[in-house]
Design an enzyme around this catalytic site. Structure first.
Site, PDB file in Angstrom:
ATOM      1  N   TYR A 159       2.557   0.103  -5.438  1.00  0.00           N
ATOM      2  CA  TYR A 159       2.408  -1.164  -4.699  1.00  0.00           C
ATOM      3  C   TYR A 159       1.340  -2.070  -5.324  1.00  0.00           C
ATOM      4  CZ  TYR A 159       0.794  -4.022  -0.654  1.00  0.00           C
ATOM      5  OH  TYR A 159       0.378  -5.025   0.184  1.00  0.00           O
ATOM      6  N   GLY A 201       5.936   5.866  -7.556  1.00  0.00           N
ATOM      7  CA  GLY A 201       6.206   4.478  -7.949  1.00  0.00           C
ATOM      8  C   GLY A 201       7.669   4.254  -8.281  1.00  0.00           C
ATOM      9  N   SER A 255     -12.034   3.228  -2.283  1.00  0.00           N
ATOM     10  CA  SER A 255     -11.495   3.021  -0.936  1.00  0.00           C
ATOM     11  C   SER A 255     -12.605   2.985   0.104  1.00  0.00           C
ATOM     12  CB  SER A 255     -10.553   4.181  -0.612  1.00  0.00           C
ATOM     13  OG  SER A 255     -10.186   4.164   0.750  1.00  0.00           O
ATOM     14  N   TYR A 281      -8.862  12.913   0.781  1.00  0.00           N
ATOM     15  CA  TYR A 281      -8.543  11.670   0.055  1.00  0.00           C
ATOM     16  C   TYR A 281      -9.816  10.862  -0.186  1.00  0.00           C
ATOM     17  CZ  TYR A 281      -7.184   6.836  -0.651  1.00  0.00           C
ATOM     18  OH  TYR A 281      -7.100   5.562  -1.136  1.00  0.00           O
ATOM     19  N   LYS A 329     -11.957  10.039  -3.791  1.00  0.00           N
ATOM     20  CA  LYS A 329     -12.332   8.707  -4.286  1.00  0.00           C
ATOM     21  C   LYS A 329     -13.844   8.635  -4.509  1.00  0.00           C
ATOM     22  CE  LYS A 329      -8.307   6.700  -4.504  1.00  0.00           C
ATOM     23  NZ  LYS A 329      -7.797   6.012  -5.694  1.00  0.00           N
ATOM     24  N   ASN A 378      -8.070  -2.611   4.277  1.00  0.00           N
ATOM     25  CA  ASN A 378      -6.623  -2.428   4.513  1.00  0.00           C
ATOM     26  C   ASN A 378      -5.800  -3.482   3.780  1.00  0.00           C
ATOM     27  OD1 ASN A 378      -8.065  -0.969   6.690  1.00  0.00           O
ATOM     28  ND2 ASN A 378      -5.977  -0.447   7.282  1.00  0.00           N
ATOM     29  N   LEU A 407       0.365   0.263   8.999  1.00  0.00           N
ATOM     30  CA  LEU A 407       0.717  -0.448  10.231  1.00  0.00           C
ATOM     31  C   LEU A 407       1.676  -1.620  10.012  1.00  0.00           C
ATOM     32  CD1 LEU A 407       0.315  -0.953  13.255  1.00  0.00           C
ATOM     33  CD2 LEU A 407      -1.753  -2.265  12.683  1.00  0.00           C
ATOM     34  N   PHE A 455      -1.456   4.245  17.826  1.00  0.00           N
ATOM     35  CA  PHE A 455      -2.252   5.480  17.797  1.00  0.00           C
ATOM     36  C   PHE A 455      -3.605   5.263  18.458  1.00  0.00           C
ATOM     37  CE2 PHE A 455       0.224   6.449  13.692  1.00  0.00           C
ATOM     38  CZ  PHE A 455       1.176   7.193  14.377  1.00  0.00           C
TER      39      PHE A 455
HETATM   40  N1  UFG Z   1      -1.522   2.547  13.278  1.00  0.00           N
HETATM   41  C1  UFG Z   1      -0.785   2.672  14.440  1.00  0.00           C
HETATM   42  N2  UFG Z   1       0.523   3.045  14.343  1.00  0.00           N
HETATM   43  C2  UFG Z   1       1.120   3.284  13.145  1.00  0.00           C
HETATM   44  C3  UFG Z   1       0.364   3.154  11.969  1.00  0.00           C
HETATM   45  C4  UFG Z   1      -0.960   2.785  12.072  1.00  0.00           C
HETATM   46  O1  UFG Z   1      -1.289   2.468  15.534  1.00  0.00           O
HETATM   47  O2  UFG Z   1       2.308   3.645  13.134  1.00  0.00           O
HETATM   48  C5  UFG Z   1      -2.921   2.138  13.368  1.00  0.00           C
HETATM   49  C6  UFG Z   1      -3.863   3.183  12.823  1.00  0.00           C
HETATM   50  O3  UFG Z   1      -4.203   4.103  13.804  1.00  0.00           O
HETATM   51  C7  UFG Z   1      -5.027   2.310  12.372  1.00  0.00           C
HETATM   52  C8  UFG Z   1      -4.390   0.986  11.978  1.00  0.00           C
HETATM   53  O4  UFG Z   1      -3.106   0.997  12.590  1.00  0.00           O
HETATM   54  O5  UFG Z   1      -5.875   2.085  13.440  1.00  0.00           O
HETATM   55  C9  UFG Z   1      -4.225   0.834  10.504  1.00  0.00           C
HETATM   56  O6  UFG Z   1      -3.587   1.995   9.999  1.00  0.00           O
HETATM   57  P1  UFG Z   1      -3.052   2.121   8.509  1.00  0.00           P
HETATM   58  O7  UFG Z   1      -2.428   3.466   8.386  1.00  0.00           O
HETATM   59  O8  UFG Z   1      -2.237   0.925   8.180  1.00  0.00           O
HETATM   60  O9  UFG Z   1      -4.368   2.041   7.631  1.00  0.00           O
HETATM   61  P2  UFG Z   1      -5.675   2.962   7.689  1.00  0.00           P
HETATM   62  O10 UFG Z   1      -6.741   2.111   8.280  1.00  0.00           O
HETATM   63  O11 UFG Z   1      -5.462   4.270   8.301  1.00  0.00           O
HETATM   64  O12 UFG Z   1      -5.828   3.286   6.157  1.00  0.00           O
HETATM   65  C10 UFG Z   1      -6.439   2.458   5.241  1.00  0.00           C
HETATM   66  C11 UFG Z   1      -5.868   2.702   3.868  1.00  0.00           C
HETATM   67  C12 UFG Z   1      -6.141   4.112   3.427  1.00  0.00           C
HETATM   68  C13 UFG Z   1      -7.610   4.401   3.537  1.00  0.00           C
HETATM   69  C14 UFG Z   1      -8.097   4.109   4.922  1.00  0.00           C
HETATM   70  C15 UFG Z   1      -9.584   4.270   5.006  1.00  0.00           C
HETATM   71  O13 UFG Z   1      -4.494   2.455   3.871  1.00  0.00           O
HETATM   72  O14 UFG Z   1      -5.758   4.269   2.091  1.00  0.00           O
HETATM   73  O15 UFG Z   1      -7.795   2.760   5.276  1.00  0.00           O
HETATM   74  O16 UFG Z   1      -9.974   4.476   6.307  1.00  0.00           O
HETATM   75  F1  UFG Z   1      -7.854   5.702   3.280  1.00  0.00           F
END
Ligand code: UFG
Length: 320
Positions: free
Chosen positions: A11, A36, A114, A138, A142, A167, A190, A208
């Site tokens: 990506y 990829g 990250s 993870y 990093k 994000n 998300l 979540f």
């Molecule tokens: N979320 C939901 N439902 C979903 C997916 C996500 O409620 O189906 C929430 C998560 O709980 C979180 C927010 O949306 O609160 C963002 O979630 P993401 O999975 O999109 O992103 P993250 O914050 O978990 O992850 C990002 C990067 C990771 C990195 C992380 C560091 O994508 O690579 O931040 O905390 F490790």
């Protein structure tokens, strides 16, 4: 500049490759295609299917000026279940890359670090000198590379920048009609998941956790457009200084809750997003917001695209 991009079929790597080419750089992409897509690599780039431990020939054959290192495994939950994959791929793989760079006199690297290196931080926004207590293998992988880069810079004169992403979202749509964006086989993020739910292509989106200590009870994150992120990489290539390792956060400095993101998805698509409240996802901190003053000072970088642009560019990419 001639730039080697590892993970250039993923990506972020594919977007950065397209941006580098658009700015007149010469780009060599290496990617093992484990996650990829070969057709995500802009046709003007040279492409080699290889892992990061197999780069000696590529570095020997081409006089590369700098490396942008994206190739890594990046699923937090997978890393908890299979830490060995993360320590081998992300850490051992990167050390092999750094040693191949040394052997071939390539002394400039920009690394995809990250926000996960910080872990669960209480003081917001997060500055680069915040304590690093990663909550997943993870994030630990990093952080381990960030520490190695500091040592290699000090001892071997490497010019290194670690960009700590918050994000990342959105897509690149070029004037020639080509687009580069997010299409993970295992999607956990998300915005793409909310777009799938809005399009009716999936189950309702699970929120979540609705009992976090945040204004609406859902997690707050700092979203950054992938095109702004790409711009920071191009700037970091020239800002890297021999013998120094610089760490720079990349975020907007503002946080949005999960419910605010879903509202943006509704506004942009004009569709409803079916949701259901779910329990907290293990390891999710309540709030992660970047301080981005160092990015401004070192890279003269600031984000130019907001949440609506991220959602609408991702939506246009999904519909193609
Ligand atoms: N979320 C939901 N439902 C979903 C997916 C996500 O409620 O189906 C929430 C998560 O709980 C979180 C927010 O949306 O609160 C963002 O979630 P993401 O999975 O999109 O992103 P993250 O914050 O978990 O992850 C990002 C990067 C990771 C990195 C992380 C560091 O994508 O690579 O931040 O905390 F490790």
């Amino acid at each position: 500049m001639r730039v080697l991009v590892t993970g250039g079929a993923g990506y972020i790597g594919s977007v950065v490759t397209a941006e580098l080419l658009a700015r007149g750089h010469d780009v060599i992409v290496v990617d093992d295609l484990s996650t990829g897509h070969a057709d995500a690599v802009a046709p003007e780039a040279r492409f080699h299917r290889a892992g990061v431990t197999q780069l000696s020939d590529v570095l020997g054959d081409w006089s590369v000026d700098a490396v942008l290192h994206f190739a890594a495994k990046s699923l937090v939950s997978e890393s908890v279940q299979h830490p060995a994959r993360y320590w081998h791929n992300n850490v051992t793989g990167t050390i092999a890359l750094l040693d191949a760079m040394r052997a071939h006199g390539v002394d400039r690297i920009v690394f995809s670090s990250s926000a996960a290196t910080y872990g669960d931080v209480s003081d917001m926004p997060i500055y680069e000198d915040a304590p690093t207590r990663p909550t997943s293998p993870y994030g630990a992988s990093k952080l381990a590379v960030d520490l190695a880069l500091a040592d290699y810079a000090r001892a071997y004169g490497l010019a290194a920048v670690s960009l700590r992403y918050f994000n990342v979202a959105g897509a690149l749509h070029q004037p020639d009609g080509r687009s580069y964006g997010e299409r993970h086989a295992t999607e956990t993020h998300l915005i793409p998941l909310a777009l799938r739910a809005a399009a009716g292509d999936s189950e309702p989106l699970s929120i979540f956790g609705t009992d976090y200590p945040t204004p609406d009870g859902t997690c707050v994150r700092d979203y950054i457009h992938v095109v702004d992120l790409a711009d920071a990489h191009v700037r970091a290539l020239t800002a890297a200084i021999a013998g120094e390792h610089q760490i720079v956060n990349l975020g907007s400095g503002s946080g949005y809750s999960v419910r605010q993101v879903l509202q943006a998805v509704r506004a942009v698509t004009g569709l409803s997003v079916p949701v259901r409240d779910a329990s907290r996802r293990p390891g999710d901190p309540a709030r992660l917001v970047a301080a981005n003053t160092r990015a401004l000072a070192l890279l003269d970088w600031r984000p130019t695209r907001g949440l609506d642009a991220m959602v609408s560019d991702a939506w246009a990419f999904t519909r193609r």
